[in-house]
Design a protein around this motif. Structure first.
Motif, PDB file in Angstrom:
ATOM      1  N   ILE B 159      26.394  -2.180 -38.740  1.00  0.00           N
ATOM      2  CA  ILE B 159      27.211  -1.302 -37.895  1.00  0.00           C
ATOM      3  C   ILE B 159      27.625  -2.013 -36.613  1.00  0.00           C
ATOM      4  O   ILE B 159      28.658  -1.708 -36.040  1.00  0.00           O
ATOM      5  CB  ILE B 159      26.513   0.044 -37.559  1.00  0.00           C
ATOM      6  N   GLU B 161      28.453  -5.194 -36.487  1.00  0.00           N
ATOM      7  CA  GLU B 161      29.623  -5.993 -36.864  1.00  0.00           C
ATOM      8  C   GLU B 161      30.837  -5.103 -37.012  1.00  0.00           C
ATOM      9  O   GLU B 161      31.944  -5.476 -36.600  1.00  0.00           O
ATOM     10  CB  GLU B 161      29.343  -6.740 -38.167  1.00  0.00           C
ATOM     11  N   ALA B 162      30.621  -3.907 -37.577  1.00  0.00           N
ATOM     12  CA  ALA B 162      31.735  -2.974 -37.718  1.00  0.00           C
ATOM     13  C   ALA B 162      32.300  -2.634 -36.345  1.00  0.00           C
ATOM     14  O   ALA B 162      33.518  -2.610 -36.152  1.00  0.00           O
ATOM     15  CB  ALA B 162      31.284  -1.714 -38.445  1.00  0.00           C
ATOM     16  N   ALA B 163      31.418  -2.402 -35.373  1.00  0.00           N
ATOM     17  CA  ALA B 163      31.877  -2.060 -34.022  1.00  0.00           C
ATOM     18  C   ALA B 163      32.664  -3.220 -33.417  1.00  0.00           C
ATOM     19  O   ALA B 163      33.699  -3.017 -32.779  1.00  0.00           O
ATOM     20  CB  ALA B 163      30.699  -1.695 -33.138  1.00  0.00           C
ATOM     21  N   VAL B 164      32.187  -4.436 -33.642  1.00  0.00           N
ATOM     22  CA  VAL B 164      32.885  -5.606 -33.107  1.00  0.00           C
ATOM     23  C   VAL B 164      34.288  -5.714 -33.723  1.00  0.00           C
ATOM     24  O   VAL B 164      35.272  -5.946 -33.031  1.00  0.00           O
ATOM     25  CB  VAL B 164      32.079  -6.893 -33.364  1.00  0.00           C
ATOM     26  N   LEU B 165      34.371  -5.495 -35.030  1.00  0.00           N
ATOM     27  CA  LEU B 165      35.676  -5.601 -35.673  1.00  0.00           C
ATOM     28  C   LEU B 165      36.624  -4.494 -35.221  1.00  0.00           C
ATOM     29  O   LEU B 165      37.836  -4.613 -35.363  1.00  0.00           O
ATOM     30  CB  LEU B 165      35.516  -5.576 -37.196  1.00  0.00           C
ATOM     31  N   LEU B 166      36.071  -3.424 -34.683  1.00  0.00           N
ATOM     32  CA  LEU B 166      36.932  -2.354 -34.161  1.00  0.00           C
ATOM     33  C   LEU B 166      37.266  -2.591 -32.685  1.00  0.00           C
ATOM     34  O   LEU B 166      37.802  -1.721 -32.029  1.00  0.00           O
ATOM     35  CB  LEU B 166      36.263  -0.999 -34.359  1.00  0.00           C
ATOM     36  N   GLY B 167      36.875  -3.755 -32.176  1.00  0.00           N
ATOM     37  CA  GLY B 167      37.325  -4.127 -30.837  1.00  0.00           C
ATOM     38  C   GLY B 167      36.248  -4.174 -29.779  1.00  0.00           C
ATOM     39  O   GLY B 167      36.534  -4.461 -28.620  1.00  0.00           O
ATOM     40  N   SER B 168      35.011  -3.892 -30.159  1.00  0.00           N
ATOM     41  CA  SER B 168      33.950  -3.885 -29.159  1.00  0.00           C
ATOM     42  C   SER B 168      33.408  -5.301 -28.958  1.00  0.00           C
ATOM     43  O   SER B 168      33.459  -6.127 -29.857  1.00  0.00           O
ATOM     44  CB  SER B 168      32.841  -2.966 -29.669  1.00  0.00           C
TER      45      SER B 168
END
Ligand SMILES: Nc1ncnc2c1ncn2[C@@H]1O[C@H](COP(=O)(O)OP(=O)(O)OP(=O)(O)O)[C@@H](O)[C@H]1O
Ligand SMILES: [Mg+2]
Lengths: 342, 259
Positions: B159, B161-168
């Motif tokens: 999760i 990595e998912a947050a990073v890919l969404l711009g975080s």
């Protein structure tokens, strides 16, 4: 083609410590293309995707997207979406907030976020579930939330790692159609990973077959299905009778066999699907070793001087006795020609 | 005895030994007599009232509270990142670090206290309050690391990595998707650490100085001089405080799921 390339991987080498997972990979993808990565477990599909997303930095080589070199651009600034095989939804947030997550980070106005999320959820058929937590959804629904969460960001490239593998057959078909529709509607460039050749053939514009960290073949579904270039791809797409060719001769169990016609000099092998084998006539003799009925067809396993042969015949024809002798042919004009026998 | 009779009896005894002393203390604190006694003689609230008038209790309570809150907070400030690093990265000597961090649970407090006094406070003249604070931080750290690690291990790492890919950013991902999901674990660690620190005797025993005493130590020394029921009354009040904290934590955060 390189000037029309939207996403290109150039001599990309990816490693975990000393283990090289992907070596010197070259690939270029056009804008709006739907590309499938197909290959056996461990061949480097996920690794390649993670490097495109920026979660893994390459040992060497470059990644270019939309005209810019993004090799060193961090993952949060790439405009690349990734739908994880495990969904990776945020358990503490509602479905709505999961989808809104990236939009909120972009600091869009609340009304715009609201309308984008609503539209996103609607397009994956989950409008009714916006107030639920991910834990209260089925696997298929979670997967669709993950898809919506990536889609609302309008990424330049959307990567999907085995998007359909955790779904049952019915849902899989549904999601397949869904993916195709979303891709058509938005025109997003999409790469998805699959183990399933049927899925790759039916969905993709182009298929990238990978083996041991390298690309074995790139082509349209028809190329891959009808014109495999290597023994591995041929085997993968169902050419079960595989022979090496050396000096224009077929290398078989009992020594080389001459062909009447002449083969192009770069032929390294010839392969036939079971249904391409002619039964009942031809220059070769075999014995029926086994038969299996599969509804519309019957499959036979023959013993012959060429080795074991798999043949297939329409099931409306009379069954052939096990143990009986039979003449057969491997018609050269039907065979797929391999350029590489490895 | 058959198991059928045996098990309710065991159950009764266990509960009796666990809760019995609490009732005895509560009863003793409501006694009308002049000395600590059970059964209580008569009924009065005078000893409960007296607790609040004893100057040293007020001072040591404040010190204990500060130590428990400050020490636990410090342990969490150190422990949360440590747990995160231990659970998310393959650190060289990760296991060794984990063992060292949990040493304060294993080493008897009396040794820790003596060692701190003999080798730190005396030779270097280190401030007692500061030493107490550091000692309590160290004592609570193992609980912080354990409880927080447990909730981190239950949380998928993709999760982030998912947050990073969404711009975080990486750090943003930690605060946006990791912290909210381990919040209850952190609170559980805080409560456990608070109680551990507040009830700590052996280490604090060695680290008392003029005007610096934790509440349990102060209660011990009070009893050496005065044997009235106010100590029982104070104990009962502290017990009610703990019950209150745990009740609120359970009520609002489902505390029992994390301990
Ligand atoms: N974190 C890692 N550390 C070390 N080696 C890894 C790691 N992840 C993957 N590998 C190795 O890299 C190679 C490629 O792995 P990858 O996950 O990309 O395969 P894949 O094609 O996605 O396989 P699958 O279809 O099973 O998901 C494998 O040999 C794998 O063992
Ligand atoms: Mg994979």
């Amino acid at each position: 083609m390189s000037d029309t390339a939207f996403l290109s991987l150039e001599k990309l080498t990816l490693a975990y410590g000393d283990t090289v997972a992907v070596k010197d990979l070259d690939l270029s993808i056009r804008k709006g293309e739907l590309v499938a990565f197909l290959g056996p477990s461990g061949c480097g599909k996920t690794t390649t995707m993670r490097s495109i997303a920026g979660l893994l930095s390459p040992a060497s080589g470059a990644i270019r997207l939309d005209g810019a070199d993004i090799t060193r651009v961090s993952a949060n600034k790439r405009s690349v979406g990734l739908v994880f095989q495990s969904y990776a939804l945020f358990p503490h947030l509602t479905v709505f907030e999961n989808v809104a997550f990236g939009l909120r980070l972009k600091k869009l106005p609340a009304a715009e976020i609201e309308s984008k999320v609503t539209a996103g959820l609607k397009s994956v058929g989950l409008s009714k579930f916006s107030a639920r937590k991910p834990g209260e959804l089925s696997g298929g629904q979670q997967q669709r939330v993950a898809l919506a969460r990536s889609m609302v960001m309008e990424p330049k490239v959307l990567l999907l790692d085995e998007p359909l593998s955790n779904l049952d057959a019915r849902l899989r078909l549904e999601m397949r159609t869904e993916l195709q529709r979303v891709q058509k509607e938005t025109g997003v460039t999409m790469i998805f990973v699959t183990h399933d050749q049927g899925e790759a053939l039916s969905l993709a514009d182009r298929i990238v077959v990978m083996l041991n960290g390298a690309i074995e073949q790139i082509g349209t579904p028809e190329d891959i299905y009808n014109r495999p270039v290597s023994r591995f791809v041929a085997d993968f797409v169902g050419f079960e009778n595989i022979f090496a060719v050396e000096g224009g001769k077929l290398k078989a169990g009992n020594g080389p066999i001459d062909f009447s016609g002449s083969l192009p000099p770069d032929t390294a092998g010839l392969v036939w699907r079971p249904r391409m084998v002619t039964l009942g006539s031809g220059p070769f003799q075999g014995t029926v070793r086994g038969a299996s009925f599969s509804g519309s067809t019957r499959e036979y396993l023959l013993d012959s001087p060429l080795g074991a042969i798999k043949a297939e015949e329409d099931a409306t024809l009379a069954a052939r006795e096990t143990g009986s002798a039979i003449a057969f042919d491997l018609p050269v004009e039907k065979a797929a020609r391999l350029k590489k026998f490895g | 005895m058959t198991p059928r009779v045996f098990s309710p009896l065991v159950l009764f005894l266990v509960i009796g030994f666990l809760i019995g002393p609490f009732f005895i203390i509560v009863a003793a604190s409501l006694s009308g007599g002049e000395t600590l006694a059970f059964p209580p003689q008569g009924f009065s609230l005078q000893w409960v009232a007296k607790v609040f008038t004893v100057e040293s209790f007020r001072e040591s309570f404040a010190i204990s509270m500060l130590l428990a809150i400050g020490g636990t907070a410090a342990a969490l400030v150190l422990g949360v990142p440590a747990s995160y690093a231990l659970s998310r990265y393959k650190l060289p000597f990760g296991e060794t670090i984990r063992t060292i961090v949990s040493l304060p649970i294993i080493v008897p407090g009396i040794i820790v206290g003596l060692a701190l006094l003999r080798y730190i406070v005396v030779p270097f003249g280190m401030n007692i309050t500061l030493t107490l604070f550091l000692a309590h931080t160290a004592l609570v750290l193992p609980y912080a690391v354990r409880v927080v690690s447990a909730s981190l291990n239950n949380l998928r790492s993709d999760i982030e990595e998912a947050a990073v890919l969404l711009g975080s950013s990486r750090a943003g991902a930690f605060f946006r998707v990791v912290m909210p999901n381990i919040r209850s674990g952190i609170l559980a660690a805080f409560i456990l650490g608070f109680v551990t620190s507040f009830n700590q005797v052996p280490v604090s025993l060695f680290l008392s100085g003029p005007g610096v005493r934790t509440l349990p130590i102060d209660m011990l020394s009070y009893m050496e001089i005065t044997y009235d029921p106010s100590v029982a009354a104070l104990s009962a009040l502290l017990a009610f405080m703990s019950i209150g904290i745990v009740f609120l934590a359970e009520r609002f955060l489902g505390f029992s799921r994390y301990v």
